[in-house]
Design a protein around this motif. Structure first.
Motif, PDB file in Angstrom:
ATOM      1  N   ARG A 224       9.091  -2.516  -0.828  1.00  0.00           N
ATOM      2  CA  ARG A 224       7.922  -1.630  -0.842  1.00  0.00           C
ATOM      3  C   ARG A 224       8.328  -0.165  -1.014  1.00  0.00           C
ATOM      4  O   ARG A 224       7.739   0.563  -1.823  1.00  0.00           O
ATOM      5  CB  ARG A 224       7.136  -1.824   0.447  1.00  0.00           C
ATOM      6  CG  ARG A 224       5.792  -1.157   0.441  1.00  0.00           C
ATOM      7  CD  ARG A 224       5.072  -1.453   1.732  1.00  0.00           C
ATOM      8  NE  ARG A 224       3.644  -1.470   1.512  1.00  0.00           N
ATOM      9  CZ  ARG A 224       2.765  -1.915   2.374  1.00  0.00           C
ATOM     10  NH1 ARG A 224       3.171  -2.436   3.504  1.00  0.00           N
ATOM     11  NH2 ARG A 224       1.496  -1.858   2.107  1.00  0.00           N
TER      12      ARG A 224
ATOM     13  N   THR B  58       0.811  -2.598  -7.310  1.00  0.00           N
ATOM     14  CA  THR B  58       0.543  -3.961  -6.838  1.00  0.00           C
ATOM     15  C   THR B  58       1.556  -4.366  -5.782  1.00  0.00           C
ATOM     16  O   THR B  58       1.204  -4.960  -4.760  1.00  0.00           O
ATOM     17  CB  THR B  58       0.595  -4.952  -8.024  1.00  0.00           C
ATOM     18  OG1 THR B  58      -0.294  -4.493  -9.041  1.00  0.00           O
ATOM     19  CG2 THR B  58       0.195  -6.339  -7.593  1.00  0.00           C
TER      20      THR B  58
ATOM     21  N   ARG C 256       0.902  -2.450  -2.480  1.00  0.00           N
ATOM     22  CA  ARG C 256      -0.267  -2.955  -1.736  1.00  0.00           C
ATOM     23  C   ARG C 256      -0.044  -4.355  -1.184  1.00  0.00           C
ATOM     24  O   ARG C 256      -0.516  -4.673  -0.103  1.00  0.00           O
ATOM     25  CB  ARG C 256      -1.493  -2.924  -2.628  1.00  0.00           C
ATOM     26  CG  ARG C 256      -1.915  -1.502  -2.893  1.00  0.00           C
ATOM     27  CD  ARG C 256      -3.184  -1.254  -3.653  1.00  0.00           C
ATOM     28  NE  ARG C 256      -3.936  -2.338  -4.162  1.00  0.00           N
ATOM     29  CZ  ARG C 256      -4.511  -2.358  -5.372  1.00  0.00           C
ATOM     30  NH1 ARG C 256      -4.345  -1.342  -6.177  1.00  0.00           N
ATOM     31  NH2 ARG C 256      -5.214  -3.365  -5.764  1.00  0.00           N
ATOM     32  N   HIS C 257       0.676  -5.213  -1.925  1.00  0.00           N
ATOM     33  CA  HIS C 257       0.872  -6.607  -1.509  1.00  0.00           C
ATOM     34  C   HIS C 257       2.326  -7.009  -1.706  1.00  0.00           C
ATOM     35  O   HIS C 257       2.636  -7.825  -2.586  1.00  0.00           O
ATOM     36  CB  HIS C 257      -0.042  -7.541  -2.307  1.00  0.00           C
ATOM     37  CG  HIS C 257      -1.472  -7.142  -2.317  1.00  0.00           C
ATOM     38  ND1 HIS C 257      -2.282  -7.245  -1.217  1.00  0.00           N
ATOM     39  CD2 HIS C 257      -2.247  -6.610  -3.302  1.00  0.00           C
ATOM     40  CE1 HIS C 257      -3.494  -6.815  -1.509  1.00  0.00           C
ATOM     41  NE2 HIS C 257      -3.498  -6.415  -2.775  1.00  0.00           N
TER      42      HIS C 257
ATOM     43  N   GLU D 138       4.211  -8.921  -0.012  1.00  0.00           N
ATOM     44  CA  GLU D 138       4.513 -10.305   0.329  1.00  0.00           C
ATOM     45  C   GLU D 138       4.312 -11.257  -0.841  1.00  0.00           C
ATOM     46  O   GLU D 138       4.943 -12.300  -0.939  1.00  0.00           O
ATOM     47  CB  GLU D 138       3.647 -10.774   1.516  1.00  0.00           C
ATOM     48  CG  GLU D 138       2.144 -10.831   1.260  1.00  0.00           C
ATOM     49  CD  GLU D 138       1.462  -9.464   1.293  1.00  0.00           C
ATOM     50  OE1 GLU D 138       0.285  -9.403   0.873  1.00  0.00           O
ATOM     51  OE2 GLU D 138       2.065  -8.485   1.727  1.00  0.00           O
ATOM     52  N   ARG D 139       3.461 -10.888  -1.815  1.00  0.00           N
ATOM     53  CA  ARG D 139       3.219 -11.745  -2.975  1.00  0.00           C
ATOM     54  C   ARG D 139       4.421 -11.787  -3.916  1.00  0.00           C
ATOM     55  O   ARG D 139       4.571 -12.715  -4.683  1.00  0.00           O
ATOM     56  CB  ARG D 139       2.017 -11.225  -3.788  1.00  0.00           C
ATOM     57  CG  ARG D 139       0.705 -11.437  -3.104  1.00  0.00           C
ATOM     58  CD  ARG D 139      -0.399 -11.014  -4.036  1.00  0.00           C
ATOM     59  NE  ARG D 139      -1.666 -10.921  -3.332  1.00  0.00           N
ATOM     60  CZ  ARG D 139      -2.767 -10.403  -3.846  1.00  0.00           C
ATOM     61  NH1 ARG D 139      -2.747  -9.927  -5.075  1.00  0.00           N
ATOM     62  NH2 ARG D 139      -3.874 -10.354  -3.154  1.00  0.00           N
TER      63      ARG D 139
END
Length: 197
Positions: free
Chosen positions: A119, A188, A191-192, A194-195
């Motif tokens: 991140r 992206t 924000r996410h 873990e994906r």
């Protein structure tokens, strides 16, 4: 006690250079034509630019070689060869810069970003590409001004000077488009995260 002769001459293993070249945090932002990663348009444009670079390089070598042979053997230079070589070199530089940006081959110091969590790394990638997009916007505006005002032609080959300046504009438009796509991918991930694991 003396060491055995086999252990004393054991070569040290050579470290894999991909450890220093591949950044796992950056994988999502790379345009890879072999593995079909990244938008198809960018992949096709990158391949097209690389083939065009090859054609321009061959034409540049042929142009310069013709002039060298003409001067050395026939004592006669080809005036158009120098002008053509200059134009080809300009196109080669800008198309090469765009293709290298697409392949992530520009020089970068990534010692910090490769050690960060995913991140945080993508926050830095987002800021990096935001700055690049801003700079490309300035260059697009400047290139447009140059294109609009260049009405002359080259002295020998009578090529419009705007054709030479077009290489700059096309290069920065492509770099800006790739940078915007990379900012979207980084957003992206931010924000996410873990994906993307």
């Amino acid at each position: 006690m003396p060491l055995s002769s086999t252990s004393a001459h054991t070569p040290t293993p050579i470290e894999d250079p991909s450890v220093y070249l591949d950044d796992p945090n950056r994988k999502l932002l790379e345009i890879d034509t072999d593995n079909r990663h990244g938008p198809a348009l960018f992949r096709w444009l990158t391949l097209g630019m690389e083939y065009l670079i090859g054609v321009i390089l061959v034409a540049l070598i042929a142009s310069v070689s013709c002039n060298v042979v003409g001067r050395a053997l026939f004592n006669h230079s080809l005036p158009w060869a120098d002008e053509l070589a200059r134009m080809l070199f300009v196109w080669l530089v800008f198309i090469g810069a765009a293709a290298a940006f697409s392949r992530y081959e520009h020089i970068a110091v990534d010692a910090l970003v490769r050690r960060l969590p995913l991140r945080l790394a993508h926050i830095l990638y987002f800021l990096q590409h935001l700055i690049i997009t801003g700079l490309m916007g300035v260059m697009i505006w400047g290139g447009y001004q140059v294109l609009e005002r260049s009405s002359g032609r080259s002295a020998i080959m009578n090529v419009p000077l705007s054709f030479i300046s077009l290489s700059l504009v096309l290069c920065v438009i492509f770099i800006a488009a790739v940078a915007v796509w990379r900012m979207w991918v980084s957003l992206t991930v931010i924000r996410h995260p873990e994906r993307e694991r």
